[in-house]
Design a protein around this motif. Sequence first.
Motif, mmCIF file in Angstrom:
data_model
loop_
_atom_site.group_PDB
_atom_site.id
_atom_site.type_symbol
_atom_site.label_atom_id
_atom_site.label_comp_id
_atom_site.label_asym_id
_atom_site.label_seq_id
_atom_site.Cartn_x
_atom_site.Cartn_y
_atom_site.Cartn_z
ATOM 1 N N SER A 99 11.724 0.026 -7.704
ATOM 2 C CA SER A 99 10.983 -1.252 -7.704
ATOM 3 C C SER A 99 10.403 -1.535 -6.321
ATOM 4 O O SER A 99 10.895 -1.016 -5.311
ATOM 5 N N ASN A 100 9.338 -2.322 -6.309
ATOM 6 C CA ASN A 100 8.646 -2.686 -5.049
ATOM 7 C C ASN A 100 9.587 -3.522 -4.164
ATOM 8 O O ASN A 100 10.084 -4.570 -4.604
ATOM 9 N N PRO A 101 9.828 -3.080 -2.911
ATOM 10 C CA PRO A 101 10.731 -3.843 -2.048
ATOM 11 C C PRO A 101 10.221 -5.259 -1.767
ATOM 12 O O PRO A 101 11.014 -6.163 -1.487
ATOM 13 N N VAL A 102 8.900 -5.438 -1.871
ATOM 14 C CA VAL A 102 8.349 -6.783 -1.618
ATOM 15 C C VAL A 102 8.896 -7.789 -2.628
ATOM 16 O O VAL A 102 9.131 -8.954 -2.310
ATOM 17 N N ALA A 137 0.837 -1.206 0.000
ATOM 18 C CA ALA A 137 0.000 0.000 0.000
ATOM 19 C C ALA A 137 0.869 1.252 0.000
ATOM 20 O O ALA A 137 0.595 2.225 -0.742
ATOM 21 N N ILE A 138 1.906 1.246 0.819
ATOM 22 C CA ILE A 138 2.812 2.403 0.863
ATOM 23 C C ILE A 138 3.493 2.576 -0.493
ATOM 24 O O ILE A 138 3.640 3.693 -1.017
ATOM 25 N N TYR A 139 3.897 1.436 -1.066
ATOM 26 C CA TYR A 139 4.582 1.494 -2.365
ATOM 27 C C TYR A 139 3.652 2.079 -3.437
ATOM 28 O O TYR A 139 4.057 2.892 -4.269
ATOM 29 N N ALA A 140 2.363 1.675 -3.380
ATOM 30 C CA ALA A 140 1.398 2.176 -4.370
ATOM 31 C C ALA A 140 1.245 3.697 -4.250
ATOM 32 O O ALA A 140 1.246 4.428 -5.260
ATOM 33 N N SER A 141 1.142 4.174 -2.998
ATOM 34 C CA SER A 141 1.023 5.625 -2.774
ATOM 35 C C SER A 141 2.276 6.340 -3.259
ATOM 36 O O SER A 141 2.204 7.397 -3.924
ATOM 37 N N ALA A 142 3.418 5.756 -2.940
ATOM 38 C CA ALA A 142 4.694 6.368 -3.340
ATOM 39 C C ALA A 142 4.823 6.399 -4.859
ATOM 40 O O ALA A 142 5.325 7.370 -5.442
ATOM 41 N N THR A 143 4.337 5.325 -5.481
ATOM 42 C CA THR A 143 4.417 5.252 -6.943
ATOM 43 C C THR A 143 3.628 6.409 -7.578
ATOM 44 O O THR A 143 4.101 7.076 -8.490
ATOM 45 N N HIS A 144 2.396 6.658 -7.037
ATOM 46 C CA HIS A 144 1.582 7.759 -7.538
ATOM 47 C C HIS A 144 2.341 9.086 -7.393
ATOM 48 O O HIS A 144 2.351 9.923 -8.286
#
Lengths: 248, 310
Positions: free
Chosen positions: B66-69, B48-55
């Motif tokens: 890239s997504n740390p996951v 979720a944090i990554y998605a917000s950061a991506t935006h």
Amino acid sequence: MQTDTPAVSTRGLTLSYGDFTALQPLDLDIGRGEIFGFLGHNGAGKTTTIRLLTTLMEPSGGTASVAGCDLAHNRIALRRAIGYLPENVRLYDTLTTRENLRFFAALSRIEDARDRVEEVMEFLGITDLADRRIATFSKGMRQRVGLAQAIVHRPQVLFLDEPTSGLDPMGVRQLREVLERLNGQGMTIFMNTHLLSEVARSCSSIGVLSHGQLVFHDTIETVNARYGSEEALEELYLSVVPDREVAA
Amino acid sequence: MTPSTILRRHALAALARERTIALVAALFAALVLVSAYLGWSATSTVDAIYASATHWFEANGKPVPSNPVTQGSPLALLRNLTIYISLIGAFSAIVIGYRMVETDRRAGVLPLIGARPLERLDYARGKVSALALAVGGLAALAGVVGAATLAILPSVHLGPGDWARLAAFFSLGWLYMMTFGLIAIGASARARSETVGLMVPTVVWLVLTFVWPALTGNILPTAAINPISALAPAPQSTIFDLSAMLLGPFSLAEAYKYLGAELMGYLPDGLPPRGAVPPLVVMMLFAAGSGLYALRGCLKLDMTKGGPDA
């Protein structure tokens, strides 16, 4: 399997723990179709003898056969030919009568296990207990279910260790009637007991064990002819068994 | 049906009726769910944090990292399972193994079974195979929960190799739990009292889980219940060099955690196994030894005894 051999035969059967001898060399023959009463004081070695003959314990020496099967070399066939009711029989408390009997019938590897369980319950008059859990049973009810597991596979020789222990007079009478019916079907019965009256009424031969040694063995006819009454049987018993007891 | 099959079915049916077993199994299931939830929750949060950061990055015209996951092994999010299997899983196996023989002894039916036409080996086979199935059920339960957790996370994509490693991890967990279950069968068959029968495998489990790692690598009990800190290298000292060399090959819990971490992809880079013996060999030797112990216990079981006062 030979039918002319004795139902139970021992030669020098013995059990020792270090210096203590629980069973002195035992020579005993019990004919097929007999009801044999094994008498003796507490700790005389009666239970030990049954445990040896049912393969639950290993003898220190000697030989034995039950239903023509050698104790040392043919244990599985021997176990198939015997039924065993220990003193104070216990069963799976959480299972019903029928479930207990089906389990032991299956372990005895009989083909018609389910039908046979119903037949045995009917024979012993315990069909009404079939779906009740053992935990709720009285001593007498447990004893009847215990007997059912001992005969469910149609054994040739039935070993009973103090079968009347803890039973009320009615229970003793019912047990005697059942044993007579089983014996009438040809089953040999080997019974450890303290009750001289039961021996006098039910048995065709008796043996007396004292401190691990067989001190008397004869047919009940001979005993009756010689001693004549139950009191005389008691006299005989007291004369061959010393008054001291040993630890079990 | 063979005698061992009859005994196995009967033992499993008896287990299913026991409240203690149901309770332990429920506890294991709950902890597996907690472990899966923790992994799922942590991953979902990062997603979720990554998605917000991506935006934000895209809105500001900056390059999106890239997504740390997806950087590490996706299986690593289930790393807490290693600990739960080594704690509650192993203890569940001990309780199940202990009840295998103890149920018959307490019921007082050993003389009735012993006078039946079966070999003692049949009895041992029946009990060990029932244990294998019961423990297999626990491992399968953990496996299903773990696999479902991985399947519902959108950012986690498992390839065939990952699924194979996940299956290997749960097989390893089964082997580990079986080892303690077998020790419990052997101990309850040989012990003269119910208490000793349960205490022996429990003490062995406690020693292997908490005492041994402290001796071989200074892994203190609090560290031993964390999947990451349980994998620390031993301090550089002569004493730990010596103890790791001598005791390392007998450190079953460390061998299991090492292999688990290797399979799940969170083993620290360059961390050597404790001692010179490969961890898989340690686990196989322990399993074989405990199997022999259980077998010997059943073969030597005193069938004359029964009842609560036996």
